[in-house]
Design a protein around this motif. Structure first.
Motif, mmCIF file in Angstrom:
data_model
loop_
_atom_site.group_PDB
_atom_site.id
_atom_site.type_symbol
_atom_site.label_atom_id
_atom_site.label_comp_id
_atom_site.label_asym_id
_atom_site.label_seq_id
_atom_site.Cartn_x
_atom_site.Cartn_y
_atom_site.Cartn_z
ATOM 1 N N PRO A 1 14.630 43.787 17.039
ATOM 2 C CA PRO A 1 15.333 42.613 16.510
ATOM 3 C C PRO A 1 14.539 41.973 15.373
ATOM 4 C CG PRO A 1 14.500 42.197 18.725
ATOM 5 C CD PRO A 1 14.197 43.612 18.398
ATOM 6 N N PRO A 2 15.224 41.286 14.475
ATOM 7 C CA PRO A 2 14.521 40.628 13.371
ATOM 8 C C PRO A 2 13.615 39.512 13.895
ATOM 9 C CG PRO A 2 16.862 40.097 13.347
ATOM 10 C CD PRO A 2 16.664 41.100 14.418
ATOM 11 N N PRO A 3 12.594 39.143 13.126
ATOM 12 C CA PRO A 3 11.637 38.133 13.576
ATOM 13 C C PRO A 3 12.265 36.811 13.997
ATOM 14 C CG PRO A 3 10.809 39.214 11.619
ATOM 15 C CD PRO A 3 12.214 39.711 11.840
ATOM 16 N N HIS A 4 13.297 36.358 13.298
ATOM 17 C CA HIS A 4 13.903 35.078 13.670
ATOM 18 C C HIS A 4 14.566 35.156 15.040
ATOM 19 C CE1 HIS A 4 17.494 37.015 11.936
ATOM 20 N NE2 HIS A 4 18.183 36.205 12.721
ATOM 21 N N ARG A 5 15.085 36.325 15.389
ATOM 22 C CA ARG A 5 15.698 36.512 16.716
ATOM 23 C C ARG A 5 14.622 36.532 17.813
ATOM 24 N NH1 ARG A 5 20.275 35.747 19.734
ATOM 25 N NH2 ARG A 5 20.033 37.033 21.559
ATOM 26 N N LEU A 6 13.500 37.189 17.529
ATOM 27 C CA LEU A 6 12.397 37.202 18.490
ATOM 28 C C LEU A 6 11.871 35.790 18.740
ATOM 29 C CD1 LEU A 6 10.372 40.348 17.361
ATOM 30 C CD2 LEU A 6 11.716 40.070 19.446
ATOM 31 N N LEU A 7 11.738 35.025 17.671
ATOM 32 C CA LEU A 7 11.273 33.646 17.802
ATOM 33 C C LEU A 7 12.255 32.820 18.626
ATOM 34 C CD1 LEU A 7 9.267 31.410 17.107
ATOM 35 C CD2 LEU A 7 10.521 31.064 14.981
ATOM 36 N N LEU A 8 13.535 32.970 18.358
ATOM 37 C CA LEU A 8 14.554 32.249 19.116
ATOM 38 C C LEU A 8 14.484 32.618 20.598
ATOM 39 C CD1 LEU A 8 17.057 30.382 19.225
ATOM 40 C CD2 LEU A 8 18.438 32.447 18.870
ATOM 41 N N GLU A 9 14.365 33.907 20.899
ATOM 42 C CA GLU A 9 14.280 34.348 22.293
ATOM 43 C C GLU A 9 13.068 33.746 22.990
ATOM 44 O OE1 GLU A 9 14.395 38.629 22.417
ATOM 45 O OE2 GLU A 9 16.407 38.693 21.538
ATOM 46 N N MET A 10 11.926 33.756 22.322
ATOM 47 C CA MET A 10 10.708 33.192 22.913
ATOM 48 C C MET A 10 10.869 31.700 23.165
ATOM 49 S SD MET A 10 7.837 35.369 20.739
ATOM 50 C CE MET A 10 6.797 33.968 20.620
ATOM 51 N N ARG A 11 11.420 30.987 22.198
ATOM 52 C CA ARG A 11 11.605 29.545 22.342
ATOM 53 C C ARG A 11 12.575 29.218 23.479
ATOM 54 N NH1 ARG A 11 12.971 27.443 16.396
ATOM 55 N NH2 ARG A 11 12.235 25.410 17.065
ATOM 56 N N MET A 12 13.671 29.956 23.552
ATOM 57 C CA MET A 12 14.675 29.673 24.575
ATOM 58 C C MET A 12 14.164 29.994 25.983
ATOM 59 S SD MET A 12 17.299 28.284 23.209
ATOM 60 C CE MET A 12 16.344 27.497 21.933
ATOM 61 N N HIS A 13 13.431 31.084 26.136
ATOM 62 C CA HIS A 13 12.901 31.420 27.456
ATOM 63 C C HIS A 13 11.826 30.429 27.895
ATOM 64 C CE1 HIS A 13 15.286 34.949 28.176
ATOM 65 N NE2 HIS A 13 15.018 35.382 26.960
ATOM 66 N N LYS A 14 10.994 29.985 26.949
ATOM 67 C CA LYS A 14 10.004 28.963 27.290
ATOM 68 C C LYS A 14 10.713 27.659 27.679
ATOM 69 C CE LYS A 14 5.992 26.417 25.775
ATOM 70 N NZ LYS A 14 4.987 26.199 24.742
ATOM 71 N N ALA A 15 11.725 27.286 26.929
ATOM 72 C CA ALA A 15 12.477 26.064 27.228
ATOM 73 C C ALA A 15 13.131 26.164 28.603
ATOM 74 C CB ALA A 15 13.535 25.823 26.154
ATOM 75 N N HIS A 16 13.659 27.322 28.935
ATOM 76 C CA HIS A 16 14.294 27.520 30.245
ATOM 77 C C HIS A 16 13.279 27.277 31.359
ATOM 78 C CE1 HIS A 16 16.601 29.428 33.461
ATOM 79 N NE2 HIS A 16 17.669 29.314 32.666
#
Length: 76
Positions: free
Chosen positions: A15-30
């Motif tokens: 996945p592109p870097p912005h998608r990886l960043l979004l995934e990391m942020r959302m999982h941490k937020a969860h």
């Protein structure tokens, strides 16, 4: 005769870097929300200035609002 598609096209590209960043942020937020962190605090801790923007991104990513996740781990 070989088809015009190459072996590289059959393997999944990362996945592109912005998608990886979004995934990391959302999982941490969860995780933060599950452990009892309030929505605005979780939003700030994962890099969102405005909780409304965070809530919209969280809902689009998980298909449920952050409020539905808040405190789930604490109650279990």
């Amino acid at each position: 005769m070989r088809s015009s598609s190459s072996k590289a096209s059959t393997t999944a590209s990362p996945p592109p870097p912005h998608r990886l960043l979004l995934e990391m942020r959302m999982h941490k937020a969860h995780l933060l929300l599950e452990s009892g962190c309030q929505v605005a605090q979780a939003a700030w801790q994962v890099g969102y200035r405005h909780p409304n923007n965070f809530s919209a991104a969280f809902t689009a990513f998980f298909g449920k609002s952050p409020k539905t996740v808040f405190g789930k781990r604490r109650r279990d």
